[in-house]
Design a protein around this motif. Structure first.
Motif, PDB file in Angstrom:
ATOM      1  N   UNK A  98       0.855  -1.181   0.000  1.00 13.22           N
ATOM      2  CA  UNK A  98       0.000   0.000   0.000  1.00 13.22           C
ATOM      3  C   UNK A  98       0.889   1.228   0.000  1.00 13.22           C
ATOM      4  N   UNK A  99       0.261   2.401  -0.045  1.00  9.59           N
ATOM      5  CA  UNK A  99       1.018   3.651  -0.126  1.00  9.59           C
ATOM      6  C   UNK A  99       0.383   4.679   0.809  1.00  9.59           C
ATOM      7  N   UNK A 100       1.242   5.405   1.539  1.00  7.99           N
ATOM      8  CA  UNK A 100       0.759   6.395   2.505  1.00  7.99           C
ATOM      9  C   UNK A 100       0.591   7.765   1.850  1.00  7.99           C
ATOM     10  N   UNK A 138       2.898 -10.893   4.671  1.00  2.63           N
ATOM     11  CA  UNK A 138       4.053  -9.989   4.705  1.00  2.63           C
ATOM     12  C   UNK A 138       3.694  -8.667   4.035  1.00  2.63           C
ATOM     13  N   UNK A 139       4.339  -7.592   4.484  1.00  5.53           N
ATOM     14  CA  UNK A 139       3.948  -6.246   4.076  1.00  5.53           C
ATOM     15  C   UNK A 139       5.076  -5.517   3.347  1.00  5.53           C
ATOM     16  N   UNK A 140       4.670  -4.653   2.414  1.00  5.83           N
ATOM     17  CA  UNK A 140       5.558  -3.667   1.803  1.00  5.83           C
ATOM     18  C   UNK A 140       4.800  -2.342   1.800  1.00  5.83           C
ATOM     19  N   UNK A 141       5.126  -1.475   2.753  1.00  7.64           N
ATOM     20  CA  UNK A 141       4.347  -0.255   2.953  1.00  7.64           C
ATOM     21  C   UNK A 141       5.168   1.020   2.866  1.00  7.64           C
ATOM     22  N   UNK A 142       6.350   1.035   3.462  1.00 11.49           N
ATOM     23  CA  UNK A 142       7.047   2.289   3.749  1.00 11.49           C
ATOM     24  C   UNK A 142       7.723   2.878   2.517  1.00 11.49           C
ATOM     25  N   UNK A 143       7.303   4.084   2.160  1.00 16.98           N
ATOM     26  CA  UNK A 143       8.005   4.894   1.174  1.00 16.98           C
ATOM     27  C   UNK A 143       9.146   5.629   1.884  1.00 16.98           C
ATOM     28  N   UNK A 144       9.749   6.637   1.245  1.00 14.23           N
ATOM     29  CA  UNK A 144      10.860   7.348   1.893  1.00 14.23           C
ATOM     30  C   UNK A 144      10.471   7.970   3.229  1.00 14.23           C
ATOM     31  N   UNK A 145       9.392   8.781   3.301  1.00  8.08           N
ATOM     32  CA  UNK A 145       9.074   9.389   4.597  1.00  8.08           C
ATOM     33  C   UNK A 145       8.741   8.380   5.671  1.00  8.08           C
ATOM     34  N   UNK A 146       8.036   7.306   5.326  1.00  7.81           N
ATOM     35  CA  UNK A 146       7.724   6.296   6.334  1.00  7.81           C
ATOM     36  C   UNK A 146       8.977   5.536   6.753  1.00  7.81           C
ATOM     37  N   UNK A 147       9.898   5.320   5.827  1.00  5.65           N
ATOM     38  CA  UNK A 147      11.168   4.699   6.179  1.00  5.65           C
ATOM     39  C   UNK A 147      11.916   5.553   7.187  1.00  5.65           C
ATOM     40  N   UNK A 148      11.893   6.859   6.979  1.00  2.93           N
ATOM     41  CA  UNK A 148      12.667   7.779   7.802  1.00  2.93           C
ATOM     42  C   UNK A 148      12.014   8.097   9.146  1.00  2.93           C
ATOM     43  N   UNK A 149      10.680   8.055   9.213  1.00  2.00           N
ATOM     44  CA  UNK A 149      10.020   8.613  10.396  1.00  2.00           C
ATOM     45  C   UNK A 149       9.009   7.706  11.071  1.00  2.00           C
ATOM     46  N   UNK A 150       8.629   6.579  10.457  1.00  2.00           N
ATOM     47  CA  UNK A 150       7.557   5.773  11.022  1.00  2.00           C
ATOM     48  C   UNK A 150       7.969   4.295  11.107  1.00  2.00           C
ATOM     49  N   UNK A 151       8.722   3.919  12.117  1.00  2.00           N
ATOM     50  CA  UNK A 151       9.144   2.510  12.255  1.00  2.00           C
ATOM     51  C   UNK A 151       7.986   1.526  12.267  1.00  2.00           C
ATOM     52  N   UNK A 152       6.805   1.966  12.714  1.00  2.00           N
ATOM     53  CA  UNK A 152       5.662   1.061  12.739  1.00  2.00           C
ATOM     54  C   UNK A 152       5.303   0.570  11.339  1.00  2.00           C
ATOM     55  N   UNK A 153       5.685   1.325  10.319  1.00  2.00           N
ATOM     56  CA  UNK A 153       5.359   0.964   8.934  1.00  2.00           C
ATOM     57  C   UNK A 153       6.421   0.089   8.282  1.00  2.00           C
ATOM     58  N   UNK A 154       7.525  -0.143   8.976  1.00  2.00           N
ATOM     59  CA  UNK A 154       8.583  -0.958   8.382  1.00  2.00           C
ATOM     60  C   UNK A 154       8.113  -2.404   8.284  1.00  2.00           C
ATOM     61  N   UNK A 155       8.075  -2.921   7.049  1.00  2.00           N
ATOM     62  CA  UNK A 155       7.563  -4.271   6.827  1.00  2.00           C
ATOM     63  C   UNK A 155       8.651  -5.215   6.372  1.00  2.00           C
ATOM     64  N   UNK A 188      10.658  -2.410   2.434  1.00  2.00           N
ATOM     65  CA  UNK A 188      10.396  -0.978   2.363  1.00  2.00           C
ATOM     66  C   UNK A 188      10.744  -0.492   0.960  1.00  2.00           C
ATOM     67  N   UNK A 189      10.256   0.707   0.589  1.00  2.00           N
ATOM     68  CA  UNK A 189      10.463   1.238  -0.758  1.00  2.00           C
ATOM     69  C   UNK A 189      11.065   2.643  -0.714  1.00  2.00           C
ATOM     70  N   UNK A 190      12.308   2.806  -0.243  1.00  2.00           N
ATOM     71  CA  UNK A 190      12.908   4.144  -0.270  1.00  2.00           C
ATOM     72  C   UNK A 190      13.106   4.625  -1.697  1.00  2.00           C
ATOM     73  N   UNK A 191      12.678   5.856  -1.939  1.00  2.00           N
ATOM     74  CA  UNK A 191      12.784   6.438  -3.270  1.00  2.00           C
ATOM     75  C   UNK A 191      13.582   7.722  -3.248  1.00  2.00           C
ATOM     76  N   UNK A 192      12.903   8.852  -3.074  1.00  2.00           N
ATOM     77  CA  UNK A 192      13.588  10.134  -3.237  1.00  2.00           C
ATOM     78  C   UNK A 192      14.701  10.334  -2.218  1.00  2.00           C
ATOM     79  N   UNK A 193      14.598   9.686  -1.051  1.00  2.00           N
ATOM     80  CA  UNK A 193      15.665   9.840  -0.062  1.00  2.00           C
ATOM     81  C   UNK A 193      16.989   9.273  -0.587  1.00  2.00           C
TER      82      UNK A 193
END
Length: 366
Positions: A158-160, A188-205, A208-213
């Motif tokens: 999903x995407x935040x 199993x989950x794949x949720x965290x974009x760059x901001x969720x990777x950086x700021x929301x550990x609860x979303x780490x599945x 993760x999908x770091x992009x612009x960072x």
């Protein structure tokens, strides 16, 4: 040759990817290199990250095939999945992973006879309301895909919509919906974009999908200790090609929008909207000349822009100009700061740099 160039620091790219991994040590991080790696050159960036990244992500099959043709063998996930059923043959040949977000994609997948099962990420609309199946229908689709012999490595994706904001209310709503569904399905989950990777550990599945960072841009509304460790990957660099002396009150550029508030020195720089620099840059948009902060004066032209260098006495024809990134003296002008002056975001500036500005790669990974 025209002095404008986009310098790409591949060591900084690897640093930022490794930072994403340190943010979420229990997750695997797929490196998002869609849109030609956000304007940085997808093949060069993939080759630089191949030793570190267990998978890459792109938007569409054309981008994925370009990487395969360049010799990249790492798994590649198609974030928007297939655009027609016949693409599944290419998915099979190249071993791509696919997202599915629409019923026709499910139907095409279940009717296909690939040589080996295809890894699938089921996209769920948890509140972005862009792509994905409604939460209420996702469980039945998950079970159907789980039973299909031509599907493997099934994940929920999903995407935040608001992970970059300090206000966490909507993020928490999305997260609660997703966690409830994942618990029901033991998925199993794949949720965290760059901001969720950086700021929301609860979303780490699981993924993760770091992009612009990865490219050194801070996606958060308010920077944190982690984002301050990001390093700029692209430096858009040029030179002064002419100098002008203006008296107080004299205008510069189209429509005379900027007028000299005093006797002023104006540097003409080889960079304009024909290179992808944003035409909407306001007077005062920061620029580095010889590593010193200056400001754009007047409207950006197709091939040139003008900068007030009155307070930079050593500015001469041939002086280094950094539109964003790292100057030769180490001073950094963040692309995010420039974007704010253009009433846009870093994504549009980075992806908007045109081929007219050649990419020049540096670092041990080059």
């Amino acid at each position: 040759m025209r002095p404008l160039v986009a310098d790409i620091d591949l060591d900084a790219l690897r640093h930022n990817y490794q930072l994403a991994c340190r943010c979420a040590p229990k997750s695997r991080s797929v490196a998002v290199i869609k849109a030609d790696a956000y304007g940085h050159g997808a093949l060069a960036c993939a080759q630089a990250l191949e030793r570190d990244a267990p998978a890459f992500a792109v938007a569409c099959i054309e981008e994925a095939i370009t990487l395969r043709q360049g010799g990249v063998t790492t798994p590649i996930v198609l974030l928007e999945g297939i655009f027609s059923a016949d693409e599944l043959a290419l998915v099979d040949v190249h071993g791509f992973w696919i997202a599915v977000h629409s019923q026709w994609q499910i139907d095409a997948l279940l009717a296909a006879t690939p040589s080996q099962p295809i890894p699938v990420w089921l996209k769920v609309d948890s509140g972005m309301h862009r792509l994905g199946f409604a939460i209420e229908e996702a469980a039945a689709i998950w079970r159907k895909l789980s039973a299909a012999p031509n599907v493997t490595a099934l994940h929920l994706m999903s995407h935040f919509a608001t992970a970059d904001l300090q206000d966490s209310r909507y993020f928490n709503q999305q997260m609660a919906r997703l966690q409830g569904l994942a618990n029901e399905l033991d998925a199993p989950l794949c949720l965290a974009n760059s901001p969720a990777t950086l700021a929301w550990p609860v979303a780490h599945g699981d993924w993760n999908r770091p992009g612009v960072m990865l490219y050194g841009s801070d996606p958060l509304e308010v920077a944190n200790d982690i984002t301050q460790q990001l390093q700029p990957v692209m430096t858009l660099r040029s030179e002064v090609i002419a100098m002008r002396e203006l008296e107080e009150g004299e205008p510069v550029g189209y429509s005379g929008r900027w007028r000299a508030p005093r006797r002023s020195r104006i540097a003409v720089v080889a960079c304009g909207y024909g290179d992808g620099y944003d035409r909407h840059a306001r007077d005062g948009t920061p620029v580095l000349v010889n590593g010193q902060r200056c400001a754009i004066a007047g409207k950006v032209s197709m091939d040139m822009l003008t900068v007030d260098v009155t307070d930079v006495p050593d500015a001469v024809i041939g002086s280094e100009v950094v539109l964003w990134g790292r100057a030769s003296n180490g001073v950094i002008l963040p692309v995010d700061e420039v974007a704010r002056y253009c009433d846009t975001i870093s994504y549009t500036l980075l992806t908007g740099v045109l081929p007219r500005a050649p990419r020049r790669y540096h670092g041990r990974s080059a």
